[in-house]
Design a protein around this motif. Structure first.
Motif, PDB file in Angstrom:
ATOM      1  N   LEU A   3     -56.829  75.919  24.207  1.00 26.61           N
ATOM      2  CA  LEU A   3     -57.082  75.348  22.881  1.00 26.61           C
ATOM      3  C   LEU A   3     -56.255  74.090  22.666  1.00 26.61           C
ATOM      4  O   LEU A   3     -55.085  74.050  23.047  1.00 26.61           O
ATOM      5  N   ALA A   7     -55.910  73.217  17.116  1.00 31.02           N
ATOM      6  CA  ALA A   7     -56.708  74.445  17.049  1.00 31.02           C
ATOM      7  C   ALA A   7     -55.792  75.668  17.142  1.00 31.02           C
ATOM      8  O   ALA A   7     -55.998  76.657  16.439  1.00 31.02           O
ATOM      9  N   ARG A   8     -54.764  75.599  17.998  1.00 32.76           N
ATOM     10  CA  ARG A   8     -53.792  76.709  18.080  1.00 32.76           C
ATOM     11  C   ARG A   8     -53.070  76.884  16.754  1.00 32.76           C
ATOM     12  O   ARG A   8     -52.852  77.992  16.292  1.00 32.76           O
ATOM     13  N   LEU A  11     -55.364  78.590  14.330  1.00 26.66           N
ATOM     14  CA  LEU A  11     -55.485  80.000  14.682  1.00 26.66           C
ATOM     15  C   LEU A  11     -54.264  80.788  14.203  1.00 26.66           C
ATOM     16  O   LEU A  11     -54.406  81.853  13.601  1.00 26.66           O
ATOM     17  N   ARG A  87     -61.172  72.074  16.950  1.00 27.64           N
ATOM     18  CA  ARG A  87     -61.556  72.815  18.158  1.00 27.64           C
ATOM     19  C   ARG A  87     -62.207  71.916  19.209  1.00 27.64           C
ATOM     20  O   ARG A  87     -62.081  72.158  20.404  1.00 27.64           O
ATOM     21  N   LEU A  99     -69.343  75.429  24.068  1.00 31.01           N
ATOM     22  CA  LEU A  99     -68.446  75.998  23.060  1.00 31.01           C
ATOM     23  C   LEU A  99     -69.083  77.193  22.351  1.00 31.01           C
ATOM     24  O   LEU A  99     -70.228  77.128  21.903  1.00 31.01           O
ATOM     25  N   ASP A 100     -68.324  78.265  22.260  1.00 30.40           N
ATOM     26  CA  ASP A 100     -68.775  79.471  21.560  1.00 30.40           C
ATOM     27  C   ASP A 100     -68.345  79.364  20.097  1.00 30.40           C
ATOM     28  O   ASP A 100     -67.258  79.787  19.725  1.00 30.40           O
ATOM     29  N   TRP A 104     -65.284  81.214  17.988  1.00 29.83           N
ATOM     30  CA  TRP A 104     -64.152  80.469  17.405  1.00 29.83           C
ATOM     31  C   TRP A 104     -63.933  80.903  15.955  1.00 29.83           C
ATOM     32  O   TRP A 104     -62.818  81.193  15.542  1.00 29.83           O
ATOM     33  N   GLN A 107     -62.454  84.359  15.804  1.00 25.80           N
ATOM     34  CA  GLN A 107     -61.014  84.337  16.085  1.00 25.80           C
ATOM     35  C   GLN A 107     -60.228  83.978  14.823  1.00 25.80           C
ATOM     36  O   GLN A 107     -59.147  84.502  14.590  1.00 25.80           O
TER      37      GLN A 107
END
Length: 136
Positions: A3, A7-8, A11, A87, A99-100, A104, A107
């Motif tokens: 990531l 993005a981290r 999250l 992301r 990309l899923d 994402w 999560q």
């Protein structure tokens, strides 16, 4: 796929949020971080079709990496766009295509906020990103 730093960070923040109210507040805060688009950028050419709300997407390539800017007239959607952008920044076209998106947002604990129309809209944004990057 590792990531990007932002993005981290997203999250970690969303994992610490307790309940929907805190997540909603975080979502609005992320939306407020979006770099504003100029009125010139909010043109028909940059509009993403397939979204119920108005969404604009601008892309530029820097040193072989794509950088995206996006905005919407809907506040909640701006937050979702901000989380999508952190992301995808710097991904190659092939990575964008793989990309899923639901994964994402799962999560982040936001899958329940993705109504079918919002999910379709974000998917339309992702498809537009892939189109832009593959045509250059």
């Amino acid at each position: 796929m590792s990531l990007p730093t932002a993005a981290r960070e997203a999250l970690e923040q969303f994992e610490q949020a307790r309940g929907w109210e805190q997540r909603a507040r975080l979502l609005m805060q992320w939306g407020d971080r979006l770099e504003p688009l100029s009125d010139a950028d909010k043109c028909e050419h940059n509009r993403v079709h397939g979204c119920e709300s108005l969404v604009w997407l601008v892309a530029e390539q820097q040193d072989g990496q794509w950088r995206f800017k996006a905005s919407s007239d809907a506040r909640l959607l701006r937050g979702l766009l901000a989380l999508l952008l952190v992301r995808v920044q710097g991904l190659a076209s092939s990575e964008l295509a793989e990309l899923d998106l639901p994964g994402w947002f799962s999560q982040l604990g936001l899958e329940r906020q993705l109504s079918p129309s919002r999910s379709n809209g974000l998917h339309a944004v992702l498809l537009r990103m892939a189109e832009i990057t593959s045509s250059h």
